[in-house]
Design a protein around this motif. Structure first.
Motif, short mmCIF file in Angstrom:
data_model
loop_
_atom_site.label_atom_id
_atom_site.label_comp_id
_atom_site.label_asym_id
_atom_site.label_seq_id
_atom_site.Cartn_x
_atom_site.Cartn_y
_atom_site.Cartn_z
N ALA A 270 0.83 -1.21 0.00
CA ALA A 270 0.00 0.00 0.00
C ALA A 270 0.86 1.26 0.00
N ALA A 271 1.98 1.22 0.73
CA ALA A 271 2.89 2.37 0.73
C ALA A 271 3.47 2.59 -0.67
N ASP A 272 3.81 1.49 -1.35
CA ASP A 272 4.32 1.62 -2.72
C ASP A 272 3.25 2.15 -3.67
N LEU A 273 1.99 1.81 -3.41
CA LEU A 273 0.89 2.29 -4.26
C LEU A 273 0.55 3.75 -3.97
N GLY A 274 1.09 4.30 -2.88
CA GLY A 274 0.78 5.68 -2.51
C GLY A 274 -0.53 5.82 -1.78
N MET A 275 -0.86 4.82 -0.92
CA MET A 275 -2.07 4.91 -0.09
C MET A 275 -1.74 5.67 1.19
N ASN A 276 -2.78 6.25 1.80
CA ASN A 276 -2.56 7.09 2.97
C ASN A 276 -1.92 6.29 4.11
N ARG A 277 -0.90 6.89 4.74
CA ARG A 277 -0.13 6.18 5.76
C ARG A 277 -0.89 6.11 7.09
N HIS A 278 -1.45 7.20 7.53
CA HIS A 278 -2.29 7.25 8.74
C HIS A 278 -2.72 8.68 8.95
N PHE A 279 -3.50 8.96 9.98
CA PHE A 279 -3.91 10.33 10.34
C PHE A 279 -4.23 10.37 11.82
N TRP A 280 -4.51 11.56 12.35
CA TRP A 280 -4.92 11.77 13.74
C TRP A 280 -3.77 11.77 14.73
N GLY A 281 -2.55 11.53 14.31
CA GLY A 281 -1.40 11.70 15.20
C GLY A 281 -1.24 10.68 16.30
N TYR A 282 -2.00 9.59 16.29
CA TYR A 282 -1.96 8.64 17.41
C TYR A 282 -0.65 7.86 17.49
N ALA A 283 0.10 7.78 16.36
CA ALA A 283 1.33 6.98 16.35
C ALA A 283 2.43 7.59 17.21
N VAL A 284 2.25 8.82 17.67
CA VAL A 284 3.24 9.43 18.56
C VAL A 284 3.41 8.60 19.84
N ARG A 285 2.39 7.82 20.20
CA ARG A 285 2.48 6.96 21.39
C ARG A 285 3.72 6.05 21.32
N GLY A 286 4.06 5.58 20.13
CA GLY A 286 5.21 4.69 19.98
C GLY A 286 6.54 5.35 20.29
N LEU A 287 6.58 6.68 20.27
CA LEU A 287 7.82 7.41 20.55
C LEU A 287 7.95 7.83 22.01
N TYR A 288 6.90 7.62 22.81
CA TYR A 288 6.95 8.06 24.20
C TYR A 288 8.10 7.42 24.99
N PRO A 289 8.36 6.12 24.88
CA PRO A 289 9.47 5.55 25.66
C PRO A 289 10.80 6.23 25.35
N THR A 290 11.04 6.53 24.08
CA THR A 290 12.30 7.19 23.72
C THR A 290 12.32 8.63 24.24
N LEU A 291 11.19 9.33 24.11
CA LEU A 291 11.12 10.70 24.62
C LEU A 291 11.34 10.71 26.14
N ASN A 292 10.70 9.82 26.84
CA ASN A 292 10.85 9.76 28.29
C ASN A 292 12.29 9.47 28.71
#
Length: 625
Positions: A496-518
């Motif tokens: 889907a990424a190669d086809l140019g489909m939307n990756r995501h929206f709403w910003g919820y994936a920032v949760r995955g970066l919290y451990p590194t930020l902390n």
């Protein structure tokens, strides 16, 4: 292909209630457990704030009544102070989010200054069972479980119990619906309420005597009001139900027309064209709608018109589709069918196709007695008020209910920024067709090799497991980045990424970066949070997911240049933010990269010397997939 045999549609048995209750509990529990690892979304942040405000309105109203001011709840200043925020959406779910929070959260509100829309000098007395975010999300999760139970009851009423069990499972085991059913948002709840309203309508249609028709019509009107108090797309539903009713009554109408040409008997016409569900829906539902939305009370016409105008002229956000970023109409008509084809599990699509072929022959096979009520027009005037054939009514209703949510979004001028969430009400009906397809497969299996009753039960259990397991695996693979996930027809997330489909929206994936930020951010560090808004970050801090000393550096390029660390959420129209981070930090080396099956979802960068680690390295966060 032929439609599977129907059970007795005149009533549901006690076992059906038990199965529905188990589905409700299992569905709710599954969503609640999954929601613990799903990041908060942008829209949830706004609704968290609104939910606390709605609690404030209820508490001030109750306090006013306790102190001799019983009309506090109708005071315009009180209404506007508490309910004016986020008034572009009806109040029911925000109120439920707030009540669940007020009753269930583990309270430390008195130690959280600046993290709530209201200052709390004292701790709330609560049951203390859930975190604040989990308590806010629980009503949606309960409605997700209720949707699965209602899908089963629909099929058990008119199709078969086996079809109902498979359909209930495949409803929730749709990655995008499973994702939305965990959130404090409105898309999954309105999907549940639209289905519940449709089921209540069908139940009213199948009523036998006058008393049943009256109280089932009353139930329909109440459920319809709840659906309208959830989200505006419910307004499309009543015309669809009227259309279905007229279709199901077409023979009676034709016969009445011929008979009344001579007798001019209007009573039969009233019974046929004004059934109790329609009368209650046209009279009681608007009253309940107005009574349930206090914000409208000071100026009902003006405020309702403003509400409708907001959605008629909704801003067009960005969405990527086949390599093109769309943010203005006209939108491609094929967006909806292709997104459905790429996001629904392949086995569900295959079973639904089989089910659709199975129901095609229904109209050719039923007898006139099936199409007319037991006491039809040919038996005097009783016919229009008799129950319609459950089989015919259910199939026609399934097909109509599958089509209309898709057709609304396929209009070239309809905003597509919410992707599949805007036609989620079609999913349960697609699952019902898939249930019919599974029942057809079971019938063919039994026809090939006759089995004992016990053998049939074992075959049904194994077949149900076989057809639902791929969808369950798909849901497990997609979590917690379901908006990045696509099925095998798209080549998976990478295809889907190669086809140019939307990756995501709403910003919820920032949760995955919290451990590194902390771990990496220095005390009081300034962070560029990109598409994550402060409201959702506040809930992350209250739930202990994100350090409370971290500061938001601001928006756009000034925010990037003021940051010690900065992140970018990967969408096509967000590419410039990554370039800005490279330029401001003087480095293209990421501190952390979140991926979903090899597809980058979010990336964190650090200004040289701003992170605690001496040599930043590209890594995948522990919860990323």
């Amino acid at each position: 292909m032929t439609l599977p045999a129907s059970p007795d549609s005149s009533r549901l048995r006690r076992v059906d209630g038990v199965i529905a209750l188990l589905l409700l509990l299992l569905g709710t529990l599954s969503l609640a457990v999954a929601g613990r690892s799903l990041g908060f979304t942008r829209d949830e942040g706004y609704y968290f704030t609104a939910a606390e405000n709605h609690v404030g309105y209820l508490e001030e109203s109750l306090q006013g009544a306790a102190h001799g001011r019983p009309l506090t709840f109708a005071n315009r200043q009180v209404i506007d102070r508490w309910l004016g925020y986020n008034s572009e959406h009806p109040p029911l779910l925000k109120t439920l989010f707030g009540l669940s929070w007020r009753l269930l959260h583990r309270c430390t509100c008195d130690r959280e200054p600046g993290l709530h829309p209201v200052s709390y000098p004292h701790r709330h007395r609560t049951l203390g069972l859930l975190s604040q975010g989990a308590a806010m999300r629980l009503p949606t999760q309960l409605l997700g479980g209720a949707l699965a139970a209602a899908v089963y009851l629909f099929a058990a009423l008119c199709l078969s119990r086996f079809a109902g069990l498979v359909a209930a499972a495949l409803t929730l085991l749709q990655p995008r619906l499973f994702f939305h059913s965990q959130l404090s948002c409105f898309d999954a709840p309105v999907t549940a309420f639209i289905f519940l309203t449709t089921l209540a309508y069908l139940w009213a249609c199948l009523a036998g005597d006058r008393r049943q028709r009256l109280w089932r019509g009353l139930v329909f009107a109440v459920v319809l009001a709840a659906a309208m108090l959830t989200k505006h797309n419910t307004f499309f539903l009543p015309p669809i139900l009227v259309l279905h009713w007229l279709y199901m009554q077409r023979r009676q109408i034709r016969l009445l027309w011929r008979r009344d040409a001579a007798s001019a008997d209007g009573a039969s016409w009233v019974g046929c064209l004004l059934p109790p569900w329609a009368v209650f829906g046209a009279t009681l539902t608007p009253l309940l709608y107005l009574a349930g939305w206090p914000y409208l009370w000071p100026a009902p016409v003006q405020r309702f018109a403003s509400y409708i105008g907001f959605h008629l002229h909704h801003v067009h956000y960005n969405i990527e589709y086949l390599g093109v970023n769309y943010n203005r109409p006209p939108y491609p008509w094929h967006y909806v069918p292709l997104m459905t084809l790429f996001t629904v599990p392949v086995t569900t699509l295959l079973l639904a196709t089989i089910g659709g072929l199975a129901v095609r022959s229904l109209g050719r096979r039923v007898s006139p007695a099936d199409l007319q009520s037991p006491g039809s027009v040919t038996d005097q005037a009783a016919a229009p008020t008799e129950p319609v054939s459950s089989r015919v009514a259910a199939v026609a209703l399934i097909l109509l209910s599958l089509a209309w949510p898709i057709a609304v979004i396929m209009r070239p001028g309809t905003p597509i920024f919410g992707a599949e969430k805007h036609w989620l009400p079609a999913v349960p009906f697609l699952a019902l067709l898939a249930g019919v397809g599974a029942q057809w497969a079971l019938d063919q299996l039994v026809a090939l090799r006759p089995l004992s009753p016990r053998g049939v039960r074992w075959a049904a259990a194994l077949l149900a497991l076989l057809v639902t397991m791929p969808a369950a695996i798909e849901v497990a693979r997609s979590h917690p980045y379901a908006l990045t996930h696509y099925n095998a027809l798209a080549g998976g997330p990478r295809g889907a990424a190669d086809l140019g489909m939307n990756r995501h929206f709403w910003g919820y994936a920032v949760r995955g970066l919290y451990p590194t930020l902390n771990a990496e951010a220095r005390p009081q560090a300034s962070i560029y949070f990109h598409d994550a808004n402060w409201n959702m970050l506040q809930m992350s801090m209250k739930d202990g997911l994100l350090r409370r000393d971290l500061r938001d550096s601001g928006m756009e390029e000034p925010g990037v240049r003021a940051a010690d660390l900065g992140l970018v959420l990967h969408e096509r129209h967000f590419n410039k933010y990554e370039y800005w981070l490279w330029d401001a930090f003087g480095s293209t080396r990421p501190l952390s990269v979140i991926t979903h099956e090899g597809v980058p979802v979010a990336t964190l960068y650090a200004r040289p010397g701003a992170a605690r680690s001496s040599s930043p390295e590209s890594s995948q966060c522990p919860i990323a997939k």
